[in-house]
Scaffold this active site. Structure first.
Site, PDB file in Angstrom:
ATOM      1  N   ASP A 132       0.838  -1.202   0.000  1.00  0.00           N
ATOM      2  CA  ASP A 132       0.000   0.000   0.000  1.00  0.00           C
ATOM      3  C   ASP A 132       0.871   1.249   0.000  1.00  0.00           C
ATOM      4  OD1 ASP A 132      -2.638   1.477   0.497  1.00  0.00           O
ATOM      5  OD2 ASP A 132      -1.479   2.048   2.261  1.00  0.00           O
TER       6      ASP A 132
ATOM      7  N   GLU B 284      -2.085  -5.417  -3.446  1.00  0.00           N
ATOM      8  CA  GLU B 284      -1.121  -4.647  -2.665  1.00  0.00           C
ATOM      9  C   GLU B 284      -0.030  -5.547  -2.098  1.00  0.00           C
ATOM     10  OE1 GLU B 284      -3.781  -0.863  -1.120  1.00  0.00           O
ATOM     11  OE2 GLU B 284      -3.683  -2.653   0.149  1.00  0.00           O
TER      12      GLU B 284
END
Length: 240
Positions: free
Chosen positions: A50, A122
């Site tokens: 992320d 992610e």
């Protein structure tokens, strides 16, 4: 559905990992590790990915949208990295086929669950970053998300063409027109220059990674140029 191993995922995506275990972990959902009383799952890689994702998109926006203020860039980035955007990446690379899921999650359709797929994207980015470095992670991200970033930059809050049209139509029955003045760059990364015209007069030119983006940038330049607006008698009604 028979799950494909992490090694196949690497091959399918042209990745040559030093530590394939990192990708195996990236593809391991917590439900799988919980059933085996293990802590090895993709949550920590998701956290890292992320951060890398947001940095890559922020860097891209900073370099390609130099005339945009922080607030606009923040909105564009948020839209580009939202769950739906990551879900589209997951669908494109068929990520659901490679996930390790717990039995309950498998039975309930976890391979198609939006949150699981978006989180796994992610985690994959995090694994690529750790094993292959930032440049490879950036290449992977932009390969799938660059069109989404450009599209996000053309959202409603960025619609200078509509604002300019409303301004012109409030003053005259005529409207502005747009034309592509120049195209450059390789086929996979074109750059466009668009001009905005009024009564055959070129008011301003803008550049962009797509024709629409170039037109938006041209319209924005007109709206922000007080001299152009004043010369046409449009300054009193310019958008806020």
């Amino acid at each position: 559905m028979k799950r494909k191993p992490a090694g196949v995922f690497l091959q399918d995506n042209g990745l040559n990992f030093v530590d394939e275990g990192l990708m195996s972990m990236a593809l391991t959902h917590p439900s799988y590790s919980q059933e085996r009383s293990s802590s090895a799952n993709n949550q920590r890689l998701e956290f890292l990915g992320d951060g890398v994702l947001n940095l890559v998109v922020a860097e891209y926006l900073y370099k390609h949208y130099q005339n945009k203020a922080e607030g606009e860039l923040t909105k564009i980035r948020a839209r580009a990295v939202c769950e739906n955007s990551l879900l589209n990446v997951a669908y494109t690379i068929e990520l659901g086929h490679y996930l390790l899921l717990g039995r309950g999650e498998e039975m309930s359709g976890g391979r198609k669950r939006k949150s699981i797929l978006a989180d796994a994207v992610e985690a994959v980015i995090g694994a690529i970053y750790l094993d292959q470095g930032f440049e490879t992670a950036r290449e992977f991200i932009l390969k799938y998300l660059e069109p989404t970033i450009v599209e996000a930059a053309q959202g409603d809050y960025y619609d200078y063409k509509s604002r300019l049209q409303e301004l012109v139509q409030g003053k005259t029955r005529e409207n502005v027109t747009y034309a592509i003045l120049e195209e450059s760059g390789p086929a996979h990364s074109r750059n466009f220059t668009a001009g905005v015209f009024y009564q055959e007069r070129l008011l301003a030119a803008g550049e962009g990674k797509s024709k629409k983006e170039a037109e938006q940038n041209a319209a924005e330049k007109v709206l922000q140029d007080k001299n152009i607006l004043a010369s046409l008698g449009w300054d009193q009604d310019k958008p806020r």
